[in-house]
Design a protein around this motif. Structure first.
Motif, PDB file in Angstrom:
ATOM      1  N   ASN A   1       0.842  -1.181   0.113  1.00  0.00           N
ATOM      2  CA  ASN A   1      -0.009   0.037  -0.074  1.00  0.00           C
ATOM      3  C   ASN A   1       0.868   1.069  -0.142  1.00  0.00           C
TER       4      ASN A   1
ATOM      5  N   ASN B   1       6.304   4.758   0.227  1.00  0.00           N
ATOM      6  CA  ASN B   1       5.637   5.916   0.123  1.00  0.00           C
ATOM      7  C   ASN B   1       6.316   7.212  -0.540  1.00  0.00           C
TER       8      ASN B   1
ATOM      9  N   ARG C   1       4.021   7.056  12.720  1.00  0.00           N
ATOM     10  CA  ARG C   1       2.494   6.434  12.633  1.00  0.00           C
ATOM     11  C   ARG C   1       1.628   6.678  13.962  1.00  0.00           C
TER      12      ARG C   1
ATOM     13  N   ALA D   1       0.914   3.815   2.954  1.00  0.00           N
ATOM     14  CA  ALA D   1       1.259   3.613   4.366  1.00  0.00           C
ATOM     15  C   ALA D   1       2.374   4.456   4.427  1.00  0.00           C
TER      16      ALA D   1
ATOM     17  N   GLU E   1       1.285  -6.611  11.405  1.00  0.00           N
ATOM     18  CA  GLU E   1       2.191  -6.155  10.466  1.00  0.00           C
ATOM     19  C   GLU E   1       3.445  -6.188  11.107  1.00  0.00           C
TER      20      GLU E   1
END
Length: 265
Positions: free
Chosen positions: A121, A229, A200, A124, A140
């Motif tokens: 993704n 990312n 995060r 993220a 994860e």
């Protein structure tokens, strides 16, 4: 009646080779004062193990982590309050146990392993800090630990394998105080570095990373962001971004040891 002949005995000799010499210890940088705390910084991956690769910059994790480790080292040394050593200062491969083994042999006061995450993704993003636990905080964390721990495997051979019994013993020997110190530093790192970089939502996580299993050295694994990312990749590969990461780590390290000194008085 003829007596039975004695049975012949056979022996087989298998050459096992000489024991592999210990990895040479790195140079300790900073003030020439052995009373100052020693921080060992581990640039993740290296050599034939490139880690993840950014689809935007093409930067390999092993190169990025070395750049970050050097930036953190330079900032800490410039502060003059701690001594610093790098597990690797060039593009070389180290077995995971050798990484924290260097910290133990140097009698380090803190071990910091630097990494950069990647995910399918691309949305993220953000940094996270891991400390040791056999029970991962989420799926994860378990996935990431499994992936990073595979760095010991070459052509299907696990170079750092331990039996489950030995692994259990290692975990049992990990002093509760050491784990608590590592956990406290992880929270401090997030607090101090949050002004410099994005974390995060749940930044402090737990996983069974091999590099965190030193029983007597507080150890954290710093996932500095997602190179999958675009925003994180641009930040981490820029000199300005790397300086911000270094400042955040420096502030956390200095406060961490200042607290220890104050508590000892």
């Amino acid at each position: 009646m003829r007596a039975d002949r004695p049975k012949k005995r056979y022996s087989v000799t298998v050459p096992i080779g000489r024991p592999k010499p210990a990895v040479p210890l790195p140079r300790i940088e900073g003030p020439d004062n052995p009373r100052l705390p020693l921080v060992v910084i581990d640039a993740g991956h290296g050599g034939h193990d490139p880690g993840a690769t950014s689809p935007y910059s093409g930067k390999r994790e092993k190169d990025l982590t070395l750049e970050l480790a050097r930036a953190i080292r330079d900032d800490l040394v410039a502060g003059g309050r701690v001594r610093v050593a790098l597990t690797r200062s060039d593009d070389r491969y180290l077995v995971l146990e050798e990484r924290y083994g260097i910290a133990r042999r140097l009698k380090a006061d803190l071990f910091l392993s630097i990494h950069a995450d990647a995910a399918e993704n691309s949305q993220a993003n953000g940094a996270s800090v891991y400390t040791l636990s056999e029970v991962a905080s989420d799926r994860e964390a378990a996935r990431l630990a499994a992936r990073e721990n595979k760095a010991n495997i070459i052509n299907g051979v696990d170079l750092g394998a331990h039996s489950s019994d030995v692994s259990s013993i290692l975990l049992d020997l990990t002093q509760r105080e050491t784990m608590n110190v590592a956990s406290d530093f992880a929270k401090l790192l997030q607090r101090e570095a949050s002004d410099e970089m994005t974390f995060r939502t749940t930044a402090h996580r737990f996983a069974s990373f091999v590099v965190l299993k030193a029983p007597d050295t507080p150890s954290v694994l710093f996932e500095t962001g997602f190179i999958s990312n675009r925003g994180d990749s641009d930040f981490l590969t820029s000199k300005s971004g790397q300086k911000k990461v270094a400042r955040g780590v420096r502030d956390a390290v200095q406060i961490h040891f200042a607290r220890k000194i104050a508590a000892a008085r």
